[in-house]
Design a protein around this motif. Structure first.
Motif, short mmCIF file in Angstrom:
data_model
loop_
_atom_site.label_atom_id
_atom_site.label_comp_id
_atom_site.label_asym_id
_atom_site.label_seq_id
_atom_site.Cartn_x
_atom_site.Cartn_y
_atom_site.Cartn_z
N ASP A 69 20.29 32.45 48.71
CA ASP A 69 20.21 31.87 50.06
C ASP A 69 20.67 32.84 51.14
O ASP A 69 20.21 32.79 52.27
CB ASP A 69 21.08 30.60 50.14
N PHE A 70 21.61 33.72 50.77
CA PHE A 70 22.13 34.64 51.77
C PHE A 70 21.16 35.81 51.99
O PHE A 70 20.25 36.05 51.19
CB PHE A 70 23.51 35.18 51.37
N GLY A 71 21.36 36.52 53.07
CA GLY A 71 20.48 37.64 53.41
C GLY A 71 20.83 38.90 52.65
O GLY A 71 21.33 38.86 51.52
N LYS A 72 20.60 40.02 53.29
CA LYS A 72 20.86 41.31 52.65
C LYS A 72 22.36 41.53 52.47
O LYS A 72 23.16 41.18 53.33
CB LYS A 72 20.27 42.45 53.49
N LEU A 82 34.87 42.98 51.84
CA LEU A 82 34.95 42.46 50.48
C LEU A 82 35.16 40.95 50.47
O LEU A 82 34.56 40.25 49.64
CB LEU A 82 36.09 43.16 49.73
N ARG A 83 35.99 40.45 51.37
CA ARG A 83 36.20 39.00 51.45
C ARG A 83 34.89 38.29 51.78
O ARG A 83 34.56 37.25 51.20
CB ARG A 83 37.26 38.67 52.51
N LEU A 84 34.14 38.84 52.72
CA LEU A 84 32.85 38.26 53.09
C LEU A 84 31.88 38.28 51.91
O LEU A 84 31.17 37.31 51.65
CB LEU A 84 32.27 39.03 54.28
N LEU A 85 31.84 39.41 51.20
CA LEU A 85 30.95 39.53 50.05
C LEU A 85 31.33 38.55 48.95
O LEU A 85 30.46 37.95 48.31
CB LEU A 85 31.00 40.96 49.51
N LYS A 86 32.63 38.36 48.73
CA LYS A 86 33.10 37.41 47.72
C LYS A 86 32.66 35.99 48.06
O LYS A 86 32.23 35.23 47.18
CB LYS A 86 34.60 37.52 47.61
N ASP A 87 32.74 35.63 49.33
CA ASP A 87 32.32 34.29 49.75
C ASP A 87 30.82 34.11 49.56
O ASP A 87 30.35 33.03 49.17
CB ASP A 87 32.68 34.06 51.22
N GLN A 88 30.05 35.17 49.79
CA GLN A 88 28.60 35.09 49.65
C GLN A 88 28.18 35.00 48.18
O GLN A 88 27.21 34.30 47.85
CB GLN A 88 27.94 36.31 50.30
N LEU A 89 28.89 35.71 47.31
CA LEU A 89 28.47 35.81 45.91
C LEU A 89 29.14 34.79 44.99
O LEU A 89 28.74 34.67 43.83
CB LEU A 89 28.76 37.22 45.39
N ALA A 126 35.50 42.08 40.96
CA ALA A 126 35.51 41.53 39.60
C ALA A 126 36.70 40.60 39.40
O ALA A 126 36.58 39.53 38.80
CB ALA A 126 35.55 42.67 38.58
N GLY A 127 37.86 40.99 39.89
CA GLY A 127 39.03 40.13 39.77
C GLY A 127 38.88 38.86 40.58
O GLY A 127 39.27 37.77 40.13
N ALA A 128 38.31 38.98 41.77
CA ALA A 128 38.15 37.82 42.65
C ALA A 128 37.16 36.80 42.07
O ALA A 128 37.34 35.59 42.24
CB ALA A 128 37.69 38.27 44.03
N LEU A 129 36.12 37.28 41.39
CA LEU A 129 35.08 36.38 40.90
C LEU A 129 35.27 35.94 39.46
O LEU A 129 34.87 34.82 39.10
CB LEU A 129 33.71 37.08 41.03
N PHE A 130 35.88 36.77 38.63
CA PHE A 130 35.92 36.49 37.19
C PHE A 130 37.33 36.30 36.63
O PHE A 130 37.48 35.95 35.45
CB PHE A 130 35.23 37.61 36.41
N GLY A 131 38.36 36.57 37.41
CA GLY A 131 39.71 36.47 36.87
C GLY A 131 40.15 37.76 36.20
O GLY A 131 39.38 38.73 36.11
N VAL A 132 41.36 37.76 35.69
CA VAL A 132 41.96 39.00 35.18
C VAL A 132 41.30 39.48 33.90
O VAL A 132 40.87 40.64 33.81
CB VAL A 132 43.48 38.81 34.97
#
Length: 276
Positions: A69-72, A82-89, A126-132
């Protein structure tokens, strides 16, 4: 007299190299070192071919990924990016975990292979999305695979570039490796665990100083775990992180050096037994 200043900066150990480069007195020989690109046409063609193959593979991976849904997206260069990318992904990674991991790994390895800055942000992501645990496994795998690709790329065309960019550092590294051939794995572990030498330089210079690939691979696989753990764990609290520089404070560096010194203790003990 114009060339005496640079020679003094090079030091005694670098005079032989400079004398060879300045063997004739023609104007072309007196140009600054940065004016003479070290790669031949064949080496440039080989580098472009490898880059094209990797780029094509990465593009094919992106084509197979489900639409979003998000753009480029852009590679993060700051913690805010990175915070913005984490929210998007975040939701995309949950909806399509296999495809996302494939795209993540391909991007990370591509960046590591061709020395593109920003892999530390990929580790934080990787840590933000998948954990340690899962994040650590992904980062260590990708960092090792990317470093291995960089190793072989340097084996193909890296020697003139490393000699061109880091002649003094290469001579130092080669001398240190020659002194530690009997316990090379311990020394390489120390270099990987601690920030004594940049990982980029280690990846490029290792094949040039004849470090066997299995030693390079094991040292990379094991030695990157402590720093990767610190980075991945920091990814869990992106909101508290102001800058990448905050990752490696004095306390963290002391811990890394302590672990690094533990890795070379066996080499010292063996040397002591030999002398006794």
């Amino acid at each position: 007299m114009a060339s005496s200043g640079p020679r003094n900066l090079m030091g005694e150990s670098g005079r032989a190299l400079r004398d060879e480069e300045n063997a004739d007195d023609s104007p072309s020989a007196k140009r600054p070192k940065l004016d003479r690109f070290p790669l031949t046409h064949w080496e440039i063609a080989a580098a472009l071919s490898v880059f094209l193959v990797f780029s094509s593979g990465l593009f094919c991976v992106y084509l197979t990924m489900p639409a979003a849904d998000f753009g480029k997206l852009k590679l993060p260069r700051t913690v805010s990016d990175l915070r913005l990318l984490k929210d998007q992904l975040g939701s995309y990674a949950k909806d399509y975990p296999a495809q996302f991991i494939l795209g993540y790994c391909s991007t990370y390895i591509f960046m590591q292979t061709f020395m593109i800055p920003g892999t530390i942000f990929m580790s934080l992501l990787a840590g933000a999305l998948f954990g340690v645990i899962k994040g650590l496994l992904l980062v260590v795998f990708n960092a090792t695979a990317g470093a291995s690709s960089c190793f072989f790329l340097s084996k193909l065309i890296g020697r003139p570039l490393v000699v061109w960019f880091w002649p003094e550092k290469l001579r130092f590294f080669q001398a240190e490796i020659a002194k530690r051939r009997d316990k090379l794995l311990n020394y390489m572990l120390f270099l990987r665990i601690t920030p004594s030498l940049p990982n980029l330089f280690i990846n490029l210079a290792s094949p040039i100083v004849d470090i066997p690939f299995h030693i390079f691979f094991l040292a990379t696989l094991i030695g990157l775990i402590p720093a990767s753990y610190i980075t991945v764990r920091a990814g869990l609290a992106l909101g508290d992180l102001k800058s990448v520089k905050d990752l490696y404070d004095f306390k963290t560096l002391c811990v890394l050096f302590l672990i690094g010194f533990v890795s070379i203790v066996p080499a010292f003990l063996k040397r002591k037994k030999i002398y006794e």
